[in-house]
Design a protein around this motif. Structure first.
Motif, short mmCIF file in Angstrom:
data_model
loop_
_atom_site.label_atom_id
_atom_site.label_comp_id
_atom_site.label_asym_id
_atom_site.label_seq_id
_atom_site.Cartn_x
_atom_site.Cartn_y
_atom_site.Cartn_z
N ALA A 158 37.60 28.02 37.65
CA ALA A 158 38.34 28.99 38.33
C ALA A 158 39.42 28.14 38.93
CB ALA A 158 37.39 29.43 39.58
N GLY A 184 34.71 28.42 41.68
CA GLY A 184 33.58 28.14 40.57
C GLY A 184 34.33 27.45 39.45
N GLU A 185 33.18 27.48 38.52
CA GLU A 185 33.75 26.67 37.33
C GLU A 185 34.72 27.21 36.49
OE1 GLU A 185 31.31 25.55 32.98
OE2 GLU A 185 29.83 25.90 34.76
N GLU A 239 34.96 33.39 41.41
CA GLU A 239 33.97 33.25 40.45
C GLU A 239 34.31 32.32 39.35
OE1 GLU A 239 30.94 33.40 41.22
OE2 GLU A 239 30.58 35.06 42.66
N GLU A 240 33.49 32.26 38.32
CA GLU A 240 33.87 31.32 37.08
C GLU A 240 34.84 31.95 36.08
OE1 GLU A 240 31.68 30.27 32.98
OE2 GLU A 240 30.17 31.07 34.65
N GLY A 241 35.86 31.11 35.81
CA GLY A 241 37.05 31.53 35.10
C GLY A 241 38.08 32.62 36.00
N SER A 242 37.84 32.65 37.12
CA SER A 242 38.87 33.55 37.79
C SER A 242 40.02 32.78 38.45
CB SER A 242 37.90 34.21 39.09
OG SER A 242 37.80 33.31 39.83
N PRO A 284 35.90 38.41 40.80
CA PRO A 284 34.60 38.43 39.80
C PRO A 284 35.11 37.61 38.78
CG PRO A 284 35.27 40.80 40.42
CD PRO A 284 36.52 39.77 41.18
N ARG A 285 34.06 37.23 38.12
CA ARG A 285 34.11 36.34 36.89
C ARG A 285 35.24 36.64 35.82
NH1 ARG A 285 29.08 34.89 32.91
NH2 ARG A 285 30.16 33.46 31.48
N ASN A 286 36.09 35.73 35.52
CA ASN A 286 37.18 35.94 34.57
C ASN A 286 38.31 36.94 34.94
OD1 ASN A 286 36.04 34.23 32.76
ND2 ASN A 286 34.60 35.51 31.91
#
Length: 468
Positions: free
Chosen positions: A257, A254-255, A222-225, A191-193
């Protein structure tokens, strides 16, 4: 890990064990009935069955690739495309059948999980027989599942990413085959982050002769992970009885990541390794590929990075070893589709006893991908006059405002340097091992410890008698 222990690990990799199967498809049979059986046996949703059937249709219409290594020795009429061991998936290593556990114990899988892994999975033939994720990561929403299980537990998530945008079923002949008969593998969702600080690991084992293994690995970060995933592979020696590995790895970065994918593929020289790996990387995302290719009679493997977002980065680092009767055709592909993207490709190869190593690379920078940076370097070590090293780079640059460099070096093991080390009291085999270890050190230091030690020792053992 000493020479004796590594020899035991190698023996475990090269030797089949007696095991029981609950189903074995007829050799060479690849038709709609088999595809429907596989899908029904796994109780898959209708959309997956239809994807399998379409992949089969495309496979039947598509010729075997005419470029690259000769695949004439691969007799598809003898391959067993689906073999199901008589074992249910376990979350406790003690519940794995003894005859299967014997191989994985020798390879150190449970020990590595206890010491340094966030989770581990083990696949035997067409089925994952063991899978577990540590509770602390489950509580953060991380998903680490057998691909078959994930299809049931997270159907919409799998449907969104499985062989859609990253590697479609129409990609090439052996991906079409994979799409039709895939079984097992790994699904990871971060998941994100969320940052998974310890590596996740899966090990894939073919045990029976003329086997086919078609595991599917799907990673979504996901983003930041952040996530670090490690795969190992092996199969026994069966002489002229050829096996086929045609796996598929899809990675979505992701972005912002970061994903590191490491693998040590030590298939036996009875195996054709026709594997496909690809990542799509969004804005400021990072994909890192670290690979060691030791085994197989023939390998065709070119991990691919699609740098889709501005500032995306790809690092490709790999080592290939080809000994007698081996053809290692490996490399990297990178597509720069956005501004300020960067790629760093560093490949090394060792050829011995008539082995053939080929670096086959493609870098494409599209119009508009300004300020992109590409650095590619290929180093080859040839151990004798019978061995071969090839470098086949392809640089397709459609933008002026970029920086691209490529260098290739080929050299022989220096008998003079070996003699010098021997004059200092070092045995010949140890001197050769020291020089080879220095050559592969940039790759070794990027692998998780247990894999680094294994790869280093296996290559050192191959070097015995390299001079003279």
């Amino acid at each position: 890990m000493g020479q004796v222990q590594i020899s035991q690990v190698r023996k475990a990799m090269d030797t089949a064990v007696e095991s029981r199967d609950s189903y074995v498809s007829r050799p060479g049979v690849l038709d709609e009935a088999l595809v429907r059986f596989i899908s029904g046996d796994k109780d898959e949703p209708e959309w997956m069955l239809q994807k399998r059937l379409k992949a089969l249709e495309l496979f039947m219409m598509t010729p075997v690739p005419a470029w690259g290594p000769d695949l004439g020795r691969l007799d598809m009429g003898k391959i067993i495309f689906y073999r199901k061991p008589d074992a249910k998936q376990a979350k406790d290593w003690r519940d794995v059948p003894a005859e299967i556990k014997k191989t994985f114990d020798a390879l150190g899988i449970p020990e590595a999980e206890q010491k340094s892994l966030a989770g581990a999975g083990a696949q035997y033939e067409s089925s994952v027989i063991y899978h577990r994720l540590k509770g602390e990561f489950e509580r953060q929403g991380v998903i680490f599942e057998d691909m078959d299980v994930a299809l049931h537990k997270y159907p919409e998530l799998v449907k969104k990413y499985f062989m859609t945008n990253c590697i479609p079923i129409s990609d090439h002949k052996f991906i079409m085959l994979h799409g039709a008969v895939w079984s097992g593998g790994t699904f990871i969702y971060v998941p994100r982050n969320v940052k998974v600080r310890l590596p996740l690991q899966a090990y894939f084992r073919m045990n029976a002769k003329r086997g086919g293994q078609f595991e599917h690995t799907l990673i979504v970060a996901e983003e930041g992970s952040e996530v670090n995933y490690v795969e190992g592979c092996s199969a026994p020696q069966f002489g002229d009885e050829r096996s086929l590995h045609a796996g598929c790895v899809e990675i979505y970065v992701g972005e912002n990541a970061r994903v590191r994918y490491s693998s040590v593929e030590n298939w036996s020289t009875s195996t054709f390794n026709l594997n496909t790996k690809r990542a799509i990387v969004q804005k400021n995302g990072i994909i890192e590929w670290v690979g060691g290719n030791m085994g197989s009679c023939t390998t065709m493997l070119y991990p691919c990075s699609i740098l889709k977002g501005e500032g995306a980065r790809a690092d490709h680092l790999g080592i290939a070893y080809a000994g007698r009767g081996q053809n290692q055709d490996t490399g990297a592909k990178v597509y720069h589709l956005a501004k300020n993207t960067s790629s760093n490709i560093r490949m090394k190869s060792i050829s011995k006893d008539g082995g053939i190593c080929t670096y086959r690379g493609l870098v494409k920078v599209v119009k508009g991908a300004k300020d992109s940076r590409v650095a590619a370097a290929c180093d080859a070590l040839i151990m004798d006059k019978d061995s071969v090293s090839n470098t086949i780079p392809n640089m397709d640059v459609g933008e002026d405002g970029v920086h691209v460099s490529h260098e290739a070096r080929v050299g022989r093991l220096s008998a003079e340097k070996v003699f010098y080390l021997m004059s200092r009291g070092i045995k010949e085999d140890d001197a050769v091992a020291m020089m080879v270890s220095g050559f592969i050190e940039p790759v070794i230091k990027e692998l998780p410890l247990e894999y680094a030690v294994e790869l280093n020792r296996l290559i050192q053992l191959e070097m015995v008698g390299a001079i003279g």
